[in-house]
Write an enzyme that holds these catalytic residues in place. Structure first.
Site, PDB file in Angstrom:
ATOM      1  N   GLY A  97      35.641  35.242  34.329  1.00 59.32           N
ATOM      2  CA  GLY A  97      35.237  33.883  34.697  1.00 59.32           C
ATOM      3  C   GLY A  97      33.733  33.783  34.796  1.00 59.32           C
ATOM      4  O   GLY A  97      33.014  33.848  33.790  1.00 59.32           O
ATOM      5  N   ASP A 115      37.649  34.623  44.011  1.00 62.08           N
ATOM      6  CA  ASP A 115      37.178  35.151  45.305  1.00 62.08           C
ATOM      7  C   ASP A 115      37.176  34.028  46.357  1.00 62.08           C
ATOM      8  O   ASP A 115      37.710  34.180  47.462  1.00 62.08           O
ATOM      9  CB  ASP A 115      35.761  35.720  45.098  1.00 62.08           C
ATOM     10  CG  ASP A 115      35.276  36.589  46.243  1.00 62.08           C
ATOM     11  OD1 ASP A 115      36.049  36.834  47.183  1.00 62.08           O
ATOM     12  OD2 ASP A 115      34.113  37.017  46.182  1.00 62.08           O
ATOM     13  N   ASN A 139      32.654  40.807  44.469  1.00 65.33           N
ATOM     14  CA  ASN A 139      31.306  41.138  43.974  1.00 65.33           C
ATOM     15  C   ASN A 139      30.724  42.233  44.859  1.00 65.33           C
ATOM     16  O   ASN A 139      31.340  42.636  45.850  1.00 65.33           O
ATOM     17  CB  ASN A 139      30.423  39.885  43.945  1.00 65.33           C
ATOM     18  CG  ASN A 139      30.409  39.194  45.291  1.00 65.33           C
ATOM     19  OD1 ASN A 139      30.125  39.820  46.315  1.00 65.33           O
ATOM     20  ND2 ASN A 139      30.757  37.918  45.320  1.00 65.33           N
ATOM     21  N   TYR A 192      31.578  35.886  35.652  1.00 59.53           N
ATOM     22  CA  TYR A 192      30.862  37.058  35.135  1.00 59.53           C
ATOM     23  C   TYR A 192      30.844  37.143  33.608  1.00 59.53           C
ATOM     24  O   TYR A 192      30.198  38.018  33.042  1.00 59.53           O
ATOM     25  CB  TYR A 192      31.422  38.344  35.741  1.00 59.53           C
ATOM     26  CG  TYR A 192      30.896  38.633  37.146  1.00 59.53           C
ATOM     27  CD1 TYR A 192      30.029  37.751  37.780  1.00 59.53           C
ATOM     28  CD2 TYR A 192      31.263  39.797  37.826  1.00 59.53           C
ATOM     29  CE1 TYR A 192      29.549  38.004  39.055  1.00 59.53           C
ATOM     30  CE2 TYR A 192      30.781  40.066  39.106  1.00 59.53           C
ATOM     31  CZ  TYR A 192      29.933  39.161  39.713  1.00 59.53           C
ATOM     32  OH  TYR A 192      29.456  39.430  40.976  1.00 59.53           O
TER      33      TYR A 192
HETATM   34  P1  ADP Z   1      34.491  36.986  37.895  1.00 64.33           P
HETATM   35  O1  ADP Z   1      33.299  36.650  38.754  1.00 64.33           O
HETATM   36  O2  ADP Z   1      34.947  38.429  38.057  1.00 64.33           O
HETATM   37  O3  ADP Z   1      34.305  36.576  36.464  1.00 64.33           O
HETATM   38  P2  ADP Z   1      36.145  34.615  38.457  1.00 64.33           P
HETATM   39  O4  ADP Z   1      36.840  34.335  39.730  1.00 64.33           O
HETATM   40  O5  ADP Z   1      35.033  33.707  38.072  1.00 64.33           O
HETATM   41  O6  ADP Z   1      35.707  36.164  38.536  1.00 64.33           O
HETATM   42  O7  ADP Z   1      37.200  34.603  37.264  1.00 64.33           O
HETATM   43  C1  ADP Z   1      38.119  35.635  36.991  1.00 64.33           C
HETATM   44  C2  ADP Z   1      39.367  35.032  36.386  1.00 64.33           C
HETATM   45  O8  ADP Z   1      40.166  34.484  37.436  1.00 64.33           O
HETATM   46  C3  ADP Z   1      39.133  33.881  35.397  1.00 64.33           C
HETATM   47  O9  ADP Z   1      40.014  34.057  34.293  1.00 64.33           O
HETATM   48  C4  ADP Z   1      39.494  32.637  36.198  1.00 64.33           C
HETATM   49  O10 ADP Z   1      40.004  31.602  35.363  1.00 64.33           O
HETATM   50  C5  ADP Z   1      40.600  33.180  37.074  1.00 64.33           C
HETATM   51  N1  ADP Z   1      40.892  32.459  38.325  1.00 64.33           N
HETATM   52  C6  ADP Z   1      40.104  31.638  39.060  1.00 64.33           C
HETATM   53  N2  ADP Z   1      40.769  31.204  40.147  1.00 64.33           N
HETATM   54  C7  ADP Z   1      42.008  31.766  40.104  1.00 64.33           C
HETATM   55  C8  ADP Z   1      43.172  31.706  40.933  1.00 64.33           C
HETATM   56  N3  ADP Z   1      43.211  30.966  42.050  1.00 64.33           N
HETATM   57  N4  ADP Z   1      44.270  32.427  40.555  1.00 64.33           N
HETATM   58  C9  ADP Z   1      44.249  33.188  39.443  1.00 64.33           C
HETATM   59  N5  ADP Z   1      43.194  33.296  38.627  1.00 64.33           N
HETATM   60  C10 ADP Z   1      42.087  32.589  38.949  1.00 64.33           C
END
Ligand code: ADP
Length: 172
Positions: A120, A34, A24, A122
């Site tokens: 996710g 993250d 972010n 966002y």
């Molecule tokens: P953003 O804030 O950019 O939306 P998120 O982390 O909430 O980022 O989600 C981005 C994508 O990463 C989503 O599809 C989520 O399901 C996925 N995600 C979350 N944790 C993991 C992980 N440990 N490995 C791979 N993908 C993940």
């Protein structure tokens, strides 16, 4: 042309040169992928983010840190647009993939794993998030000379993995 692949799994476990973090603007850690990356890399990652990104990161831009305790040598951080907060410019999401690949190339990475940026917390609509990932990475690998030999899209659940796989097969 470099390979574009998809796997179902956890990005923190990928044995690649660089993993991309859906970070972010503040660059001080967060939830979702993250948070998982910071937990797996260890506390040194936050310290490195503070040092390397004193003013954070602009939406659509990318930068690097080392991977700390991760199998990956590098973490490429990119700040995706927050669709839920009204940031809906597709070119910003495309820019995340392009800039992250550029930075990975500057580090000399040969294998790079991406999560689905902005898909996710966002809130970017999932089908479009997948289309942007596949089309932008495919286009960048076809046109920009790079050290990168394989880009692995990492889907956290099987349904997304199947959708990504179907799109890769239909496009390339
Ligand atoms: P953003 O804030 O950019 O939306 P998120 O982390 O909430 O980022 O989600 C981005 C994508 O990463 C989503 O599809 C989520 O399901 C996925 N995600 C979350 N944790 C993991 C992980 N440990 N490995 C791979 N993908 C993940």
């Amino acid at each position: 042309m470099p390979l574009l692949t998809v796997v179902h799994g956890d990005i923190t476990e990928q044995d690649v040169d660089a993993i991309v973090n859906a970070a972010n603007n503040r660059m001080r850690g967060g939830g979702g992928v993250d948070g998982a990356i910071h937990r797996a890399a260890g506390p040194g990652l936050l310290a490195e983010c503070v040092e390397r990104f004193p003013r954070g990161l602009a939406t659509g831009d990318a930068g690097w840190t080392t991977g700390g305790d991760l199998p990956a040598t590098w973490v490429i951080h990119t700040a995706g647009p927050n669709y839920s907060a009204g940031e809906r410019d597709r070119t910003l999401l495309e820019s995340c993939y392009r800039r992250a690949l550029e930075v990975a190339g500057e580090r000399g990475a040969r294998t790079v794993a991406f999560p689905l940026i902005s898909a996710g917390i966002y809130g970017w609509p999932i089908d479009d998030a997948i289309a942007v990932a596949v089309e932008t990475v495919g286009d960048a690998l076809a046109h920009a000379p790079t050290s990168v030999e394989e880009v692995r899209l990492v889907a956290f659940d099987q349904a997304k993995m199947r959708s990504i796989d179907a799109l890769i097969r239909s496009r390339f």
